[in-house]
Design an enzyme around this catalytic site. Structure first.
Site, PDB file in Angstrom:
ATOM      1  N   ARG A 224       4.814  -7.272  11.134  1.00 28.89           N
ATOM      2  CA  ARG A 224       6.038  -6.471  10.956  1.00 28.89           C
ATOM      3  C   ARG A 224       7.205  -7.369  10.581  1.00 28.89           C
ATOM      4  O   ARG A 224       8.250  -6.914  10.134  1.00 28.89           O
ATOM      5  CB  ARG A 224       6.403  -5.708  12.253  1.00 28.89           C
ATOM      6  CG  ARG A 224       5.412  -4.683  12.777  1.00 28.89           C
ATOM      7  CD  ARG A 224       4.940  -3.736  11.735  1.00 28.89           C
ATOM      8  NE  ARG A 224       3.675  -4.204  11.163  1.00 28.89           N
ATOM      9  CZ  ARG A 224       3.200  -3.784   9.992  1.00 28.89           C
ATOM     10  NH1 ARG A 224       3.874  -2.929   9.264  1.00 28.89           N
ATOM     11  NH2 ARG A 224       2.050  -4.234   9.528  1.00 28.89           N
TER      12      ARG A 224
ATOM     13  N   LYS B  98       0.832  -1.214   0.000  1.00 34.85           N
ATOM     14  CA  LYS B  98       0.000   0.000   0.000  1.00 34.85           C
ATOM     15  C   LYS B  98       0.862   1.258   0.000  1.00 34.85           C
ATOM     16  O   LYS B  98       0.649   2.178  -0.772  1.00 34.85           O
ATOM     17  CB  LYS B  98      -0.925   0.027   1.237  1.00 34.85           C
ATOM     18  CG  LYS B  98      -1.983  -1.041   1.230  1.00 34.85           C
ATOM     19  CD  LYS B  98      -2.905  -0.913   2.422  1.00 34.85           C
ATOM     20  CE  LYS B  98      -2.195  -1.107   3.766  1.00 34.85           C
ATOM     21  NZ  LYS B  98      -1.575  -2.424   3.934  1.00 34.85           N
ATOM     22  N   THR B  99       1.826   1.286   0.900  1.00 35.01           N
ATOM     23  CA  THR B  99       2.669   2.468   0.997  1.00 35.01           C
ATOM     24  C   THR B  99       3.497   2.627  -0.281  1.00 35.01           C
ATOM     25  O   THR B  99       3.698   3.732  -0.774  1.00 35.01           O
ATOM     26  CB  THR B  99       3.573   2.368   2.242  1.00 35.01           C
ATOM     27  OG1 THR B  99       2.722   2.198   3.387  1.00 35.01           O
ATOM     28  CG2 THR B  99       4.406   3.613   2.425  1.00 35.01           C
TER      29      THR B  99
ATOM     30  N   ASP C  50      -2.068   7.793   3.757  1.00 35.00           N
ATOM     31  CA  ASP C  50      -1.694   6.428   4.140  1.00 35.00           C
ATOM     32  C   ASP C  50      -2.355   6.095   5.486  1.00 35.00           C
ATOM     33  O   ASP C  50      -2.726   6.996   6.235  1.00 35.00           O
ATOM     34  CB  ASP C  50      -0.158   6.325   4.265  1.00 35.00           C
ATOM     35  CG  ASP C  50       0.341   4.885   4.165  1.00 35.00           C
ATOM     36  OD1 ASP C  50      -0.494   3.969   4.053  1.00 35.00           O
ATOM     37  OD2 ASP C  50       1.575   4.680   4.189  1.00 35.00           O
ATOM     38  N   GLU C  51      -2.495   4.821   5.794  1.00 36.43           N
ATOM     39  CA  GLU C  51      -3.063   4.372   7.084  1.00 36.43           C
ATOM     40  C   GLU C  51      -4.421   5.029   7.338  1.00 36.43           C
ATOM     41  O   GLU C  51      -4.706   5.527   8.438  1.00 36.43           O
ATOM     42  CB  GLU C  51      -2.105   4.705   8.245  1.00 36.43           C
ATOM     43  CG  GLU C  51      -0.680   4.205   8.069  1.00 36.43           C
ATOM     44  CD  GLU C  51      -0.499   2.746   8.462  1.00 36.43           C
ATOM     45  OE1 GLU C  51      -1.489   2.098   8.840  1.00 36.43           O
ATOM     46  OE2 GLU C  51       0.641   2.263   8.357  1.00 36.43           O
TER      47      GLU C  51
ATOM     48  N   GLN D 160      -5.871  -3.285  10.554  1.00 37.92           N
ATOM     49  CA  GLN D 160      -4.780  -2.620  11.272  1.00 37.92           C
ATOM     50  C   GLN D 160      -5.234  -1.332  11.943  1.00 37.92           C
ATOM     51  O   GLN D 160      -4.430  -0.438  12.202  1.00 37.92           O
ATOM     52  CB  GLN D 160      -3.628  -2.336  10.312  1.00 37.92           C
ATOM     53  CG  GLN D 160      -2.975  -3.607   9.791  1.00 37.92           C
ATOM     54  CD  GLN D 160      -1.725  -3.304   8.985  1.00 37.92           C
ATOM     55  OE1 GLN D 160      -0.713  -2.888   9.539  1.00 37.92           O
ATOM     56  NE2 GLN D 160      -1.797  -3.474   7.689  1.00 37.92           N
TER      57      GLN D 160
HETATM   58  P1  ATP Z   1       1.562  -2.129   5.971  1.00 41.20           P
HETATM   59  O1  ATP Z   1       0.143  -2.592   5.929  1.00 41.20           O
HETATM   60  O2  ATP Z   1       2.326  -2.862   7.013  1.00 41.20           O
HETATM   61  O3  ATP Z   1       1.680  -0.649   6.028  1.00 41.20           O
HETATM   62  P2  ATP Z   1       2.015  -1.973   3.139  1.00 41.20           P
HETATM   63  O4  ATP Z   1       0.807  -2.571   2.521  1.00 41.20           O
HETATM   64  O5  ATP Z   1       2.101  -0.505   3.183  1.00 41.20           O
HETATM   65  O6  ATP Z   1       2.218  -2.615   4.584  1.00 41.20           O
HETATM   66  P3  ATP Z   1       4.606  -1.846   1.955  1.00 41.20           P
HETATM   67  O7  ATP Z   1       5.323  -1.408   3.170  1.00 41.20           O
HETATM   68  O8  ATP Z   1       4.347  -0.859   0.891  1.00 41.20           O
HETATM   69  O9  ATP Z   1       3.259  -2.574   2.380  1.00 41.20           O
HETATM   70  O10 ATP Z   1       5.341  -3.084   1.304  1.00 41.20           O
HETATM   71  C1  ATP Z   1       5.764  -4.184   2.097  1.00 41.20           C
HETATM   72  C2  ATP Z   1       7.106  -4.706   1.603  1.00 41.20           C
HETATM   73  O11 ATP Z   1       6.954  -5.332   0.349  1.00 41.20           O
HETATM   74  C3  ATP Z   1       8.120  -3.611   1.408  1.00 41.20           C
HETATM   75  O12 ATP Z   1       9.400  -4.087   1.739  1.00 41.20           O
HETATM   76  C4  ATP Z   1       8.015  -3.336  -0.076  1.00 41.20           C
HETATM   77  O13 ATP Z   1       9.204  -2.784  -0.583  1.00 41.20           O
HETATM   78  C5  ATP Z   1       7.771  -4.724  -0.637  1.00 41.20           C
HETATM   79  N1  ATP Z   1       7.018  -4.738  -1.912  1.00 41.20           N
HETATM   80  C6  ATP Z   1       5.833  -4.177  -2.140  1.00 41.20           C
HETATM   81  N2  ATP Z   1       5.428  -4.412  -3.412  1.00 41.20           N
HETATM   82  C7  ATP Z   1       6.396  -5.148  -4.001  1.00 41.20           C
HETATM   83  C8  ATP Z   1       6.571  -5.716  -5.313  1.00 41.20           C
HETATM   84  N3  ATP Z   1       5.675  -5.570  -6.275  1.00 41.20           N
HETATM   85  N4  ATP Z   1       7.692  -6.414  -5.529  1.00 41.20           N
HETATM   86  C9  ATP Z   1       8.617  -6.575  -4.560  1.00 41.20           C
HETATM   87  N5  ATP Z   1       8.511  -6.081  -3.315  1.00 41.20           N
HETATM   88  C10 ATP Z   1       7.408  -5.369  -3.041  1.00 41.20           C
HETATM   89 MG    MG Z   2       2.202   0.849   4.782  1.00 45.85          MG
END
Ligand code: ATP
Ligand code: MG
Length: 722
Positions: A610, A39-40, A224-225, A255
């Site tokens: 995490r 997402k981020t 975000d969040e 979350q």
């Molecule tokens: P959270 O819910 O904990 O905030 P999130 O959904 O925001 O998580 P991110 O932090 O954006 O997730 O991504 C999680 C991990 O996966 C990070 O290390 C990110 O770099 C990696 N990642 C995300 N998308 C890809 C992708 N398409 N290919 C490889 N790695 C990825």
């Molecule tokens: Mg995130």
């Protein structure tokens, strides 16, 4: 128009679903997806895509993150993808952005130009004073509860005038205190955290032209969040977006962990109603965690009801099982964690890849002690941080007064520190006068000195000495650079001398901390909103807003310690969830409340997700916390993780604890001071924890798990209790 090379840099590191979200046509959008699904990453890449593929100006983009740390990381990533500095972008937390707006539009917001921010502790102190001034009983009108009443009303957008007492005398009194609190803040030119948000909302709501300006400017609002936005944050976003802007919200209902602070997970659904044309995107592939960790987290969260529902999977390997460690007590728990950290480092891992997560701040101390004695560098996020230490707050109070004489909180804090003969009675006189005249304490003091009010000549001269000192310092530092200003005020205030004389109460450490403040000022580079302020005001705002983050030695390779709440959005190769005991986690308060329990479960889900490679769950059978011993049951959350994912670890050497002993464990001891789980020292083997014993009195033998030597049986006479 667009350079395809640049676009591939943005789009290649994305999967199909992510790419679709990043390149979606302009319009309101909601990305609803589980932990670690990117997402981020999507939000960050969307910013760059808007600039590169849609020709959006960086000035037209507003991005909101949950912590300053996350904002810094996002900015860095955007700059890296863009290949140019993203200075024009507004990226920050809701509080940071609100602060920036109010600094720019203090006049429209009805604030003095040099307004200061009141942190939570200052706020509570002010409320306490107001309660006292009303002659109210503090046992009935608990400052913390009044504070909660005020803040939660602000979070909902309510001013005292709009609140109804419903003929309830308690509520009537609370509303009255809220109103008095507002007056006191206005007089002192201070705003608390909740006020930042409410004021930023009102300044737009009540200034059509200002709002129109920002609506034209920020067409793209990315948040975000989103699941943890509260009512006023949501209203603020909606106001800004209007009917023409493009909101881009990403979140995960599983979350949502700040309900207790006014967060409304319903905002996710509200968004769909308020922006009926919005498109919904889902991401289902998790890139962060191993299969085992993800399965454990999914198993846990499936116990919650009313979820929006997601199907999160990973193509990654299953990885190691989740490790569970049953410690005798909290010190044994900390020792276990220390061992594992050493192993990790011995195998080439870095300490910054490890996070120790706990439910309550107070749990950190035992780990800190273990890490200090084991020489493991660590960093605590949150808790009592540098800028919250008493001596630092004293120093900041001087600096704040130098910058704004009407800051009553600071006046109260240092008017008689170091002591200069201004007693409680003289201060009461000044307070009375201020109350009567509706003025600040500073102005009241000036009036009292010039013969109004009933101040004795000695007190008047002491007070006048103090005021001259502040005026003189303000004059002397006006031409100095920031760190010289800080240094000069510290010396001139007499604080350094004061603490140097203080031989008992950590005087030396306090002087060191004050020195550290000068270094902090020297190394301070204002960012974002702060760069638009005079340096001293920027530094003071920084001290309040960003304490705890970017704490000293951020560069050092150290273990990361924080509460579960603080860990949101972050990721670490190795994670310890500690204190997994019912009553501690889930928290005692939530045990009889379904909604509360579900929020705790989401918090546990946040904690587990995490972890990238290794996840440890630890609990202690006996724990001393806040000076009270308790015998905790294993957390119900452990039982909610499918059995086949968990591997139980016994204390280092495989001992099965005899049933009889484990029942008596906490009541019996092998010899004076030698309880199971207690710590002992051996001349040669060093420190260890008692695992088992047999016999008693002088014939007793105990089994000790030594930190470096492993487990050994020995006579108690060779051991010294610690
Ligand atoms: P959270 O819910 O904990 O905030 P999130 O959904 O925001 O998580 P991110 O932090 O954006 O997730 O991504 C999680 C991990 O996966 C990070 O290390 C990110 O770099 C990696 N990642 C995300 N998308 C890809 C992708 N398409 N290919 C490889 N790695 C990825
Ligand atoms: Mg995130």
């Amino acid at each position: 128009m667009t350079d395809p090379h640049d676009l591939s840099a943005i789009l290649n590191p994305l999967n199909e679903a992510q790419r679709e979200a990043v390149t979606a046509p302009l319009g309101p959008m909601l990305v609803l997806a589980g932990a670690g699904s990117g997402k981020t990453r999507v939000l960050t890449h969307r910013i760059v895509w808007l600039i590169q593929a849609q020709d959006a100006s960086p000035h037209g983009i507003l991005a909101v993150t949950f912590t300053n740390k996350a904002a810094g990381e996002m900015r860095g990533r955007v700059e890296q993808l863009l290949g140019i500095p993203g200075g024009g972008l507004w990226i920050g937390t809701f509080h940071g952005i609100a602060h920036r707006l109010l600094r720019l539009h203090w006049r429209e917001a009805g604030l003095p130009q040099g307004f200061q921010i009141l942190d939570s502790e200052d706020q509570q102190r002010l409320i306490k004073k107001l309660i006292k001034a009303q002659n109210l009983d503090e046992n009935r009108w608990v400052p913390r509860e009044v504070q909660w009443f005020i803040n939660s009303n602000k979070d909902e957008g309510h001013r005292p005038a709009s609140l109804k007492d419903n003929n309830d005398p308690t509520r009537h009194q609370l509303i009255k205190l809220y109103a008095e609190y507002e007056t006191a803040c206005a007089r002192a030119g201070v705003v608390d955290f909740a006020e930042l948000l409410l004021r930023a909302f009102e300044v737009w709501r009540d200034n059509a032209s200002l709002l129109a300006h920002y609506r034209r400017r920020f067409r793209h609002v990315l948040i975000d969040e989103f699941q943890d936005t509260n009512a006023i944050q949501y209203a603020w976003m909606k106001l800004l977006v209007g009917s023409e802007g493009y909101p881009f919200a990403v979140g995960d209902d599983d979350q949502s962990i700040y309900r207790w602070r006014g967060a409304r997970v319903e905002n996710l659904q509200q968004f769909r109603r308020d922006f009926p044309t919005s498109k919904l995107y889902r991401l289902e592939q998790n890139y962060r965690s191993t299969g085992a960790i993800l399965a454990a987290a999914n198993g846990l969260i499936s116990n919650n009801t009313g979820r929006l529902g997601k199907n999160l999977w990973t193509s990654g390997e299953r990885g190691d099982p989740i490790r569970l460690y049953a410690a005798f007590n909290e010190r044994d728990e900390a020792e276990f964690v220390s061992h594992r950290i050493r192993d990790w480092v011995a195998h080439g891992g870095q300490r910054r890849e490890i996070a120790i997560l706990y439910r309550s701040n107070a749990q950190s101390r035992v780990f800190e002690e273990a890490f200090m004695s084991g020489r493991i560098p660590y960093k605590v996020y949150g808790g009592l941080r540098f800028f919250e230490r008493a001596e630092i707050k004293d120093a900041l109070a001087y600096l704040r007064l130098v910058s704004n004489r009407n800051d009553d909180q600071s006046f109260e804090r240092v008017v008689n520190l170091p002591t200069r003969g201004i007693g409680a009675k003289s201060l009461d006189t000044v307070r009375e006068y201020a109350k009567g005249a509706g003025s600040s304490l500073w102005d009241a003091a000036a009036a009292c000195i010039s013969g109004q009010g009933s101040l004795g000549p000695k007190a008047a001269s002491a007070l006048s000495g103090f005021m001259q000192l502040i005026e003189r310092l303000a004059h002397e530092v006006s031409q100095l650079v920031l760190h010289e200003k800080v240094d000069h005020v510290l010396q001139g205030s007499g604080l350094i001398e004061h603490y140097k004389k203080d031989k008992q109460d950590r005087g030396e450490a306090r002087v060191e901390n004050l020195d550290e403040l000068v270094s902090a000022a020297r190394g301070f580079t204002p960012e974002g909103v702060e760069s638009e302020l005079p340096p001293l005001e920027a530094f003071l705002a920084h001290a309040v807003l960003e304490s705890g983050e970017g704490q000293a030695d951020a560069w050092e390779d150290c273990v990361q310690m924080m509460t579960l709440h603080t860990a949101k959005g972050l990721e670490f190769p190795m994670v310890f969830l500690c204190g997994m005991e019912d009553g501690l986690f889930p928290h005692q308060r939530s045990l009889n409340d379904i909604d509360g329990l579900e929020e705790e479960r989401r918090l546990c889900y946040v904690g587990m997700t995490r972890a990238m490679k290794q996840l440890f769950l630890t609990y202690a059978e006996q724990r001393r916390l806040h000076g009270v011993d308790s015998y905790g049951m294993q957390s119900r959350f452990i039982k909610e993780v499918p059995d086949d994912l968990i591997e139980e670890i016994r204390p280092r050497i495989q001992v099965t604890r005899p049933v009889a002993v484990s029942r008596l464990r906490s009541e019996e001891s092998a010899a004076p001071g030698m309880r199971l789980g207690g710590r002992v020292r051996h001349r040669k083997f060093g420190e260890g924890v008692i695992l088992n014993f047999e016999g008693n009195g002088s014939t007793a033998r105990v089994e000790v798990n030594f930190e470096h030597q492993g487990s050994k049986w020995m006579m108690v006479e060779y051991l010294e209790p610690m």
